[in-house]
Motif scaffolding. Structure first.
Motif: not given
Length: 891
Positions: A508-509, A565-566, A563, A505, A512
């Motif tokens: 992914l951050l 995300i998922h 943000f 995670m 972004a």
């Protein structure tokens, strides 16, 4: 043999070509005859529609312009105010002058004539040229509030009449305007519009009568206004459809009962217009055209047969040359292939390589002047001159790289030579194969360079490419005498995301965040990843330092947005340090270092902000660096020592305990207090060996006091956050106690509230094990952190230490007195003891005594003192009060 075959080809070609040409011309003649009539009608109707559409636009524009301007006059405040003054006896003259001024301005802009009437319809003032006789007039449907007529008086004129009202809506008069319609007049007076029989009608419906209409007819002596039936012989006239709001073209009879082609269209304010031409004129035109075309087709037939005969011999000679040059063509192919392979061996760009392949390829083809080629490679295409899409006469071959099609090589003739292209298919396939192998190697090399110069996670430039980019920008901006800026961005509390949601995670951050940063800067700027949660933004060619601040704030605002995300909503902030060229550095290394220092300054200022680099920050960073180096050798050089501050009981001033306080005897800066180096020790990890040294030194001192027969109170030791989280803390304390022979009851461990909120389960386990060993647990600086009753009940805590910030203003601040009283009462109700620290005056002490505080600490009793001085207090535990006060006075 070859020439015999060619002679046979000669006869066949001549015969077939002649027959084909004859058949083609005959077929064309029949086709032209059947199609020409429809085409001419279509062209004529289209021309009528376009001409009528343009004419209607001119009419509408002029009439609407006149009506709109008249409405605008009625809203003129100065005119209405002047008209109201006209009704007043003492200001009537001023009113007439104002009306005259208004009319003069209006006439200079819009109308040919204007009249102003009072409320009794008496003329007040008239200006310009107004028509006295209005013949051939029709009334237009311009809506309520305004009356408009269109009339003919040697030319077309629009006359408008509208009521004037004051600001309260009360009628105060009327204005009449006239405006000439030159465009409309010209339409009705021109000799011809389209063709010799063209005509134009402009009609308006008769009010209250749906069967008749008033129409302006073209007349070269003078225009006529005639009332006409809208439907004749049960057939609507074209203008009837226009009055019904329909637009189109009709093949029908007009009011004269003559066959016409008529285009009809509605005009503004219920008017309708028709532009027409006699159908006979249209048919005569198409017949003349057909005769002319047939004549030329017959002429072309004879001329074509002659040309075919004349071209036969050159064509046969060309065939001979083609046969004889077959082997030469194959040789040219081999030569072309060798040139292309030699060029592919060179280290050239994709664009240059493709263009040179096309350059070498085209001369191989038989009709090279007609040959065109295209190479499509990934998302780019390269063409030869004259290339066109969708050519039917072509050959192509796929370009394969790593087992997948990545492009296409296509060769075509812009003319139809289908039999010749197939001979070069093998050559095209071979070149496409070689190009695919070359591109495969080029992409592999590109991937290697990409991996070496870009961050694998975000795709941003890495630190190596970043330095190169900065140096390029410095050269560019130095030449142009421009400024540039380096922004060092560190994400705040990113570790919390990794620890709580996992590294996947977190990755992914970071991706972004990288996209957000790129959206905040220009294309010519650079966004790079320095590593971890650190990013660098290079701003090229800025006008002033304020531009860097604007971009920094834009970045902070962008990061402040959530943000997603998922299915997780994540929040992250950033701290930004700014270094500006040339003020803060003239090379990449200096700018990066100074922006890094400025970023740490932003973190110290509460995070989620930006700070510019200053010389003071550079000096502070240098001093911090030197201090960090010296701290690494402080233990080895025996530069650390402990001071002790007593903790007292009241009212007899008995010694309850002491707190061990760390000091650093620096060889140059003399005695340094912990607030100057403890955070540095935390960051470098030196706090673990320093903390172990403090515990061991305290235990050895306790053992020494016991051996000397002194009264030994409990000694408090401060634990740092990193030391408390150390997995070997329990083992190290147990080992030191065992090695020194000191019992755990003589040791008190002081921790802060902030240490208790991270990983509660681990904190509970650690505190329980320390308590089981017999160690005393105290909460230091209570009330300044994350105060919570839940952990006071959950954790094995023995003592609360009230922070000095509450004690300092006890005498003057009612709120502090209330807070301190509440803390003491709460602690006692939970069966905990309370120590108040920071006592400096007697009034503070008296208040704490009245609140039944258990123990007391501060400069009122004694500052932190050396071992030798604290031993004076331990010699006689009965008569401590006078000695402590004497030591305090000496300090």
């Amino acid at each position: 043999m070859l020439r015999s075959v060619i002679n046979q080809y000669n006869r066949k070609i001549l015969l077939i070509s002649s027959l084909t040409l004859i058949m083609l011309i005959l077929f064309t003649s029949l086709s032209v005859y059947s199609v020409m009539q429809r085409q001419i009608e279509a062209i004529a109707t289209s021309g009528l529609e376009v001409a009528l559409e343009n004419t209607v636009k001119h009419i509408q524009k002029q009439i609407m312009h006149s009506v709109t301007n008249t409405r605008a006059i009625s809203t003129r405040i100065f005119l209405t105010q002047s008209l109201e003054k006209f009704y007043s006896d003492h200001s009537q003259k001023e009113g007439i002058e104002g009306i005259a001024q208004s009319i003069e301005r209006i006439l200079s802009t819009y109308f040919s004539g204007i009249e102003i009437y009072d409320i009794d319809d008496q003329l007040i003032l008239s200006a310009g040229n107004l028509s006295k006789h209005r013949k051939l007039a029709v009334e237009l449907n311009t809506g309520s509030g305004i009356n408009t007529i269109l009339f003919w008086n040697h030319d077309f004129i629009v006359r408008n009449s509208i009521q004037l009202v004051n600001e309260y809506g009360k009628p105060i008069g009327r204005v009449i305007t006239e405006e000439r319609m030159p465009n409309l007049t010209r339409i009705f007076t021109e000799a011809t519009l389209i063709g010799n029989t063209s005509d134009f009608l402009l009609c308006a419906p008769v009010k209250g009568n749906n069967h008749e209409m008033d129409c302006f007819l073209r007349n070269f002596d003078d225009n006529q206004l005639k009332r006409i039936q809208r439907i004749m012989n049960n057939q609507p006239l074209p203008v009837h459809f226009a009055l019904e709001g329909q637009t189109g073209v009709k093949f029908t009879k007009d009011y004269r009962q003559i066959e016409v082609v008529a285009a009809h269209s509605p005009v503004v304010y219920d008017l309708g217009a028709v532009l027409k031409i006699n159908k006979d004129e249209l048919n005569n035109y198409s017949t003349d055209q057909i005769r002319t075309i047939i004549f030329y087709l017959i002429l072309i037939l004879f001329f074509g047969i002659a040309i075919i005969s004349w071209l036969t011999l050159p064509l046969i000679q060309k065939l001979i040359n083609q046969k004889e040059s077959y082997l030469n063509e194959r040789l040219k192919e081999n030569t072309c292939l060798q040139k292309i392979r030699s060029y592919l061996a060179l280290d050239q760009s994709t664009e240059d390589t493709c263009k040179n392949i096309l350059k070498f390829l085209l001369p191989v083809f038989e009709f090279q002047e007609m040959a065109v080629a295209k190479i499509k490679l990934e998302d780019k295409q390269y063409f030869t001159p004259k290339y066109q899409e969708n050519l039917s006469n072509c050959i192509s071959s796929a370009i394969i790289s790593n087992g997948q099609q990545c492009g296409l090589l296509q060769v075509a003739y812009i003319r139809n030579f289908p039999s010749t292209l197939t001979y070069q298919q093998n050559l095209v396939d071979t070149i496409a194969h070689d190009l695919g192998r070359w591109y495969e190697g080029k992409e592999a090399e590109k991937r290697i360079i990409e991996m070496a110069t870009h961050d694998a996670l975000t795709g941003l430039p890495n630190r190596y490419l970043l330095r190169d980019r900065i140096e390029q920008v410095l050269v560019h901006d130095t030449r142009l005498q421009k400024q540039m800026a380096v922004l060092f961005i560190d994400l705040d509390h990113f570790k919390t995301i990794n620890d709580s949601l996992g590294h996947e995670m977190g990755d992914l951050l970071l991706k972004a965040v990288a996209n957000r940063l790129k959206s905040c800067v220009r294309n010519e700027d650079t966004v790079a990843r320095q590593g971890g949660d650190e990013f660098i933004v290079v701003l090229n060619s800025i006008a002033e330092s304020l531009d860097a601040a604007k971009v920094s704030q834009k970045i902070l605002d962008s990061l402040a947005l959530p943000f997603y995300i998922h299915n997780n909503e994540l929040h992250i902030d950033g701290s930004i340090g700014i270094a500006v060229f040339p003020d803060d550095g003239v090379n990449a290394e200096t700018l990066l270092k100074n922006s890094d220092n400025a970023m740490y300054h932003a973190k110290k200022n509460g995070r989620n902000n930006y700070q510019f680099f200053t010389d003071e920050l550079n000096k502070s960073a240098y001093e911090r660096h030197i201090l960090g180096l010296d701290l690494r050798y402080a233990l080895e050089r025996n530069e650390l020592l402990l001071y002790y501050q007593p903790v007292m009981d009241m009212p007899n001033h008995n010694l309850y305990g002491v707190e061990a306080l760390l000091r650093w005897r620096h060889p140059e800066q003399k005695l340094i207090t912990p607030d100057k180096f403890i955070n540095l020790a935390e960051e470098t990890g030196l706090i673990i060996p320093i903390g172990e040294w403090v515990i061991r030194t305290v235990c050895m001192q306790i053992k020494a006091w016991q051996d000397q027969g002194f009264y030994v109170p409990r000694v408090a030791i401060n634990l740092s956050a990193r030391q408390f989280r150390d997995k070997d803390l329990i083992k190290n304390i147990s080992r030191i106690l065992s090695e020194t022979g000191v019992k755990a009851k003589y040791i008190a461990l002081e921790i802060t509230e902030s240490m208790l909120i991270d990983n509660i389960e681990k904190v509970v386990e650690t505190l329980n094990r320390l308590d089981a060993m017999g160690l005393h647990i105290s909460i230091d600086d209570f009330g300044t952190g994350y105060s919570s009753l839940s952990y006071l009940k959950q954790f094995p805590i023995h003592t609360l230490k009230i922070d000095r910030s509450f004690v300092r203003d006890l005498v003057t601040d009612k709120n502090d007195r209330t807070i301190v009283a509440a803390i003491i009462a709460m602690a006692h109700s939970l069966e905990m003891e309370v120590i108040a620290e920071g006592i400096e005056i007697e009034e503070q002490l008296n208040f704490l005594v009245t609140q039944k505080c258990n123990h007391y600490q501060g400069y009122y009793f004694s500052k932190p003192v050396t071992v030798s001085e604290i031993e004076l207090m331990l010699m006689n535990s009965v008569a401590q009060s006078n000695k402590i006060r004497a030591i305090g006075s000496a300090k």
